[in-house]
Write a protein that holds these residues in place. Structure first.
Motif, PDB file in Angstrom:
ATOM      1  N   ILE A  44       0.845  -1.200   0.000  1.00 36.88           N
ATOM      2  CA  ILE A  44       0.000   0.000   0.000  1.00 36.88           C
ATOM      3  C   ILE A  44       0.879   1.247   0.000  1.00 36.88           C
ATOM      4  O   ILE A  44       0.623   2.201  -0.733  1.00 36.88           O
ATOM      5  N   LYS A  47       2.310   1.693  -3.514  1.00 34.27           N
ATOM      6  CA  LYS A  47       1.283   2.090  -4.485  1.00 34.27           C
ATOM      7  C   LYS A  47       0.813   3.525  -4.279  1.00 34.27           C
ATOM      8  O   LYS A  47       0.496   4.211  -5.244  1.00 34.27           O
ATOM      9  N   THR A  48       0.772   3.987  -3.045  1.00 36.41           N
ATOM     10  CA  THR A  48       0.354   5.375  -2.814  1.00 36.41           C
ATOM     11  C   THR A  48       1.498   6.355  -3.058  1.00 36.41           C
ATOM     12  O   THR A  48       1.260   7.478  -3.481  1.00 36.41           O
ATOM     13  N   TYR A  50       3.947   5.861  -5.295  1.00 31.51           N
ATOM     14  CA  TYR A  50       4.211   5.839  -6.731  1.00 31.51           C
ATOM     15  C   TYR A  50       2.943   5.431  -7.489  1.00 31.51           C
ATOM     16  O   TYR A  50       2.879   4.342  -8.062  1.00 31.51           O
ATOM     17  N   PRO A  51       1.916   6.278  -7.507  1.00 27.10           N
ATOM     18  CA  PRO A  51       0.620   5.882  -8.087  1.00 27.10           C
ATOM     19  C   PRO A  51       0.677   5.532  -9.579  1.00 27.10           C
ATOM     20  O   PRO A  51      -0.074   4.676 -10.038  1.00 27.10           O
ATOM     21  N   ARG A  54       1.382   1.717 -10.062  1.00 25.31           N
ATOM     22  CA  ARG A  54       0.627   0.744  -9.264  1.00 25.31           C
ATOM     23  C   ARG A  54       0.155  -0.480 -10.045  1.00 25.31           C
ATOM     24  O   ARG A  54      -0.155  -1.504  -9.459  1.00 25.31           O
ATOM     25  N   LYS A  55       0.104  -0.402 -11.378  1.00 26.19           N
ATOM     26  CA  LYS A  55      -0.318  -1.557 -12.183  1.00 26.19           C
ATOM     27  C   LYS A  55       0.859  -2.308 -12.796  1.00 26.19           C
ATOM     28  O   LYS A  55       0.660  -3.302 -13.471  1.00 26.19           O
ATOM     29  N   THR A  57       3.363  -4.696 -12.114  1.00 29.20           N
ATOM     30  CA  THR A  57       3.671  -5.709 -11.104  1.00 29.20           C
ATOM     31  C   THR A  57       5.170  -5.917 -10.923  1.00 29.20           C
ATOM     32  O   THR A  57       5.658  -5.980  -9.798  1.00 29.20           O
ATOM     33  N   LEU A  60       6.695  -2.936  -9.133  1.00 24.30           N
ATOM     34  CA  LEU A  60       6.297  -2.935  -7.716  1.00 24.30           C
ATOM     35  C   LEU A  60       7.092  -3.968  -6.928  1.00 24.30           C
ATOM     36  O   LEU A  60       7.538  -3.696  -5.805  1.00 24.30           O
TER      37      LEU A  60
END
Length: 89
Positions: A44, A47-48, A50-51, A54-55, A57, A60
């Motif tokens: 989380i 993802k927040t 580095y918005p 976030r997709k 994978t 991330l």
């Protein structure tokens, strides 16, 4: 048992920082108490922070692998310094 010399010979090996971090991350990810931090907190956080990624994978996962140890240290330390330890052992 009264033995005053080594039982067998040994070899000292030095590992580089990257390998040591990979091993440390592997051990942490295999520890039951750390799983909630991996599943909820760190992902989380990434993802927040580095918005736009976030997709992605793979990105991330790489970011998680490179920053998790430091993030976990900071997170646990801040929980231990708080009034409630939130189950941190």
């Amino acid at each position: 048992m009264g033995v005053s010399k080594p039982l067998s010979g040994c070899t000292v090996s030095l590992v580089d920082r990257d390998l040591l971090n990979q091993i440390h991350l592997y051990v942490l990810e295999s520890t039951e108490e750390v799983l909630p931090y991996i599943e909820y907190g760190m992902l989380i956080h990434i993802k927040t922070t580095y918005p736009k990624f976030r997709k992605r994978t793979k990105w991330l996962q790489d970011k998680h692998n490179s920053t998790f140890i430091q993030w976990l240290h900071f997170k646990v330390q801040s929980e231990l310094n708080g009034e409630e330890h939130n189950g941190v052992s």
